[in-house]
Scaffold this motif. Structure first.
Motif, PDB file in Angstrom:
ATOM      1  N   UNK A 134      49.683  51.911  43.092  1.00 19.57           N
ATOM      2  CA  UNK A 134      49.891  50.942  44.158  1.00 19.57           C
ATOM      3  C   UNK A 134      49.228  49.606  43.852  1.00 19.57           C
ATOM      4  N   UNK A 135      49.866  48.542  44.333  1.00 20.73           N
ATOM      5  CA  UNK A 135      49.279  47.203  44.327  1.00 20.73           C
ATOM      6  C   UNK A 135      49.484  46.618  45.723  1.00 20.73           C
ATOM      7  N   UNK A 136      48.684  45.620  46.072  1.00 20.54           N
ATOM      8  CA  UNK A 136      48.802  44.983  47.382  1.00 20.54           C
ATOM      9  C   UNK A 136      48.977  43.482  47.207  1.00 20.54           C
ATOM     10  N   UNK A 137      49.842  42.898  48.036  1.00 19.06           N
ATOM     11  CA  UNK A 137      50.064  41.449  48.048  1.00 19.06           C
ATOM     12  C   UNK A 137      49.892  40.987  49.488  1.00 19.06           C
ATOM     13  N   UNK A 138      48.931  40.094  49.709  1.00 21.22           N
ATOM     14  CA  UNK A 138      48.634  39.632  51.063  1.00 21.22           C
ATOM     15  C   UNK A 138      48.564  38.109  51.080  1.00 21.22           C
ATOM     16  N   UNK A 139      48.486  37.545  52.278  1.00 25.42           N
ATOM     17  CA  UNK A 139      48.384  36.098  52.414  1.00 25.42           C
ATOM     18  C   UNK A 139      49.737  35.478  52.693  1.00 25.42           C
ATOM     19  N   UNK A 140      49.956  34.288  52.156  1.00 30.65           N
ATOM     20  CA  UNK A 140      51.157  33.508  52.446  1.00 30.65           C
ATOM     21  C   UNK A 140      52.335  33.924  51.572  1.00 30.65           C
ATOM     22  N   UNK A 175      49.494  43.531  35.868  1.00 27.93           N
ATOM     23  CA  UNK A 175      48.624  44.092  36.900  1.00 27.93           C
ATOM     24  C   UNK A 175      48.227  45.519  36.579  1.00 27.93           C
ATOM     25  N   UNK A 176      47.130  45.934  37.177  1.00 31.04           N
ATOM     26  CA  UNK A 176      46.641  47.292  37.030  1.00 31.04           C
ATOM     27  C   UNK A 176      46.669  47.996  38.386  1.00 31.04           C
ATOM     28  N   UNK A 177      46.361  49.273  38.349  1.00 30.67           N
ATOM     29  CA  UNK A 177      46.323  50.068  39.557  1.00 30.67           C
ATOM     30  C   UNK A 177      45.383  49.435  40.587  1.00 30.67           C
ATOM     31  N   UNK A 178      45.851  49.412  41.837  1.00 31.52           N
ATOM     32  CA  UNK A 178      45.049  48.969  42.985  1.00 31.52           C
ATOM     33  C   UNK A 178      44.666  47.493  42.948  1.00 31.52           C
ATOM     34  N   UNK A 179      45.328  46.690  42.126  1.00 32.04           N
ATOM     35  CA  UNK A 179      45.099  45.244  42.159  1.00 32.04           C
ATOM     36  C   UNK A 179      45.536  44.679  43.507  1.00 32.04           C
ATOM     37  N   UNK A 180      44.821  43.646  43.964  1.00 31.01           N
ATOM     38  CA  UNK A 180      45.163  42.962  45.208  1.00 31.01           C
ATOM     39  C   UNK A 180      45.408  41.491  44.894  1.00 31.01           C
ATOM     40  N   UNK A 181      46.571  40.992  45.281  1.00 32.02           N
ATOM     41  CA  UNK A 181      46.917  39.577  45.102  1.00 32.02           C
ATOM     42  C   UNK A 181      46.811  38.892  46.461  1.00 32.02           C
ATOM     43  N   UNK A 182      46.067  37.795  46.503  1.00 36.17           N
ATOM     44  CA  UNK A 182      45.919  37.042  47.748  1.00 36.17           C
ATOM     45  C   UNK A 182      46.413  35.617  47.535  1.00 36.17           C
ATOM     46  N   UNK A 183      47.387  35.216  48.346  1.00 39.16           N
ATOM     47  CA  UNK A 183      47.936  33.857  48.291  1.00 39.16           C
ATOM     48  C   UNK A 183      47.308  33.052  49.420  1.00 39.16           C
TER      49      UNK A 183
END
Length: 264
Positions: free
Chosen positions: A146-152, A218-226
């Motif tokens: 899983x990866x997460x993408x949050x923000x704008x 990306x790697x496992x459990x990476x979180x991207x914040x815009x």
């Protein structure tokens, strides 16, 4: 009250919302001048704590591989009765120290290894338990992470990755790309390595050199914040003030109308 005095704040609000800098919107603005030779390497994902692995051992005789291919039955329901389907290979959960418990040989440290490195190590560890003429083939797979993408972004959330590599651009595409309020020159990546150490890295999507970054994949459990741009922050402040202004005006008009009806 003059109509100009009423319309001016609304006109200023619209102008403020549309005054974002257009030069920070297109991606890869310098792509023609970027040396992409450094990006010519094949990314190989590394095994991380909490990964689930499937490990298959193949040999010339089925009996030699049986002790190492543990299976579990898969339950399902037919006519309100529980039954079991064909057995599936057992998944191995990597613990916080990067270890798994493998049949016969016991504890194996696989954290931080690539798939090919883990396959070679397991192959060497199980060979003493087989006949000398056997040459076992070990296959390690990571079913997904899983990866997460949050923000704008248009669709923030956590996404399942079914393949073993994904780029930051592909992850943003899964989230519907950045909104017009997203700051393309300041995208953040929060990463945790195999030892639990966390780090933050920054990307400028307008710079094509992002492809040469060691964090492009990306790697496992990476979180991207815009992060939101200044226009969004300003609009948020102005929007709150405008809402309060309209609320106060509405209350004032209601009170004036009430007093007028009482005193007329």
């Amino acid at each position: 009250m003059s109509y100009k005095k009423i319309l001016f704040p609304l006109f200023a609000l619209v102008m403020l919302a549309s005054c974002g800098s257009q030069k920070d919107v297109p991606y890869f603005q310098n792509s023609a001048s970027v040396d992409l030779s450094k990006s010519q390497y094949l990314y190989d994902a590394r095994i991380m704590p909490k990964d689930q692995l499937t490990i298959t051992v193949s040999t010339t005789t089925d009996e030699a591989a049986v002790p190492f291919n543990l299976t579990v039955p898969t339950p399902y329901t037919v006519n309100s009765r529980s039954t079991y389907s064909q057995a599936m290979l057992q998944a191995y959960l990597v613990d916080n120290e990067g270890n798994i418990n493998f049949p016969i040989v016991g504890k194996l440290h696989v954290g931080g290894l690539t798939k090919s490195q883990a396959e070679t190590m397991i192959q060497e560890r199980i060979r003493p338990y087989m006949a000398t003429e056997e040459k076992p083939i070990v296959t390690v797979r990571m079913p997904g992470y899983q990866i997460s993408v949050i923000g704008e972004v248009a669709r923030p959330g956590t996404f399942n990755v079914s393949r073993e590599k994904i780029t930051i651009l592909e992850a943003l595409a899964q989230a519907g790309d950045l909104t017009i309020w997203g700051q393309r020159t300041n995208v953040q990546l929060i990463r945790e390595d195999s030892t639990g150490q966390k780090s933050v890295h920054f990307f400028d999507l307008t710079d094509a050199n992002i492809i040469n970054s060691p964090y492009y994949y990306l790697q496992q459990n990476d979180v991207i914040y815009v992060t939101p741009n200044k226009v969004k922050a300003q609009n948020s402040s102005v929007g709150s003030m405008t809402t309060l202004w309209f609320s106060a005006t509405s209350i004032l008009i209601s009170l004036t109308s009430l007093l007028y009806n009482i005193l007329k």
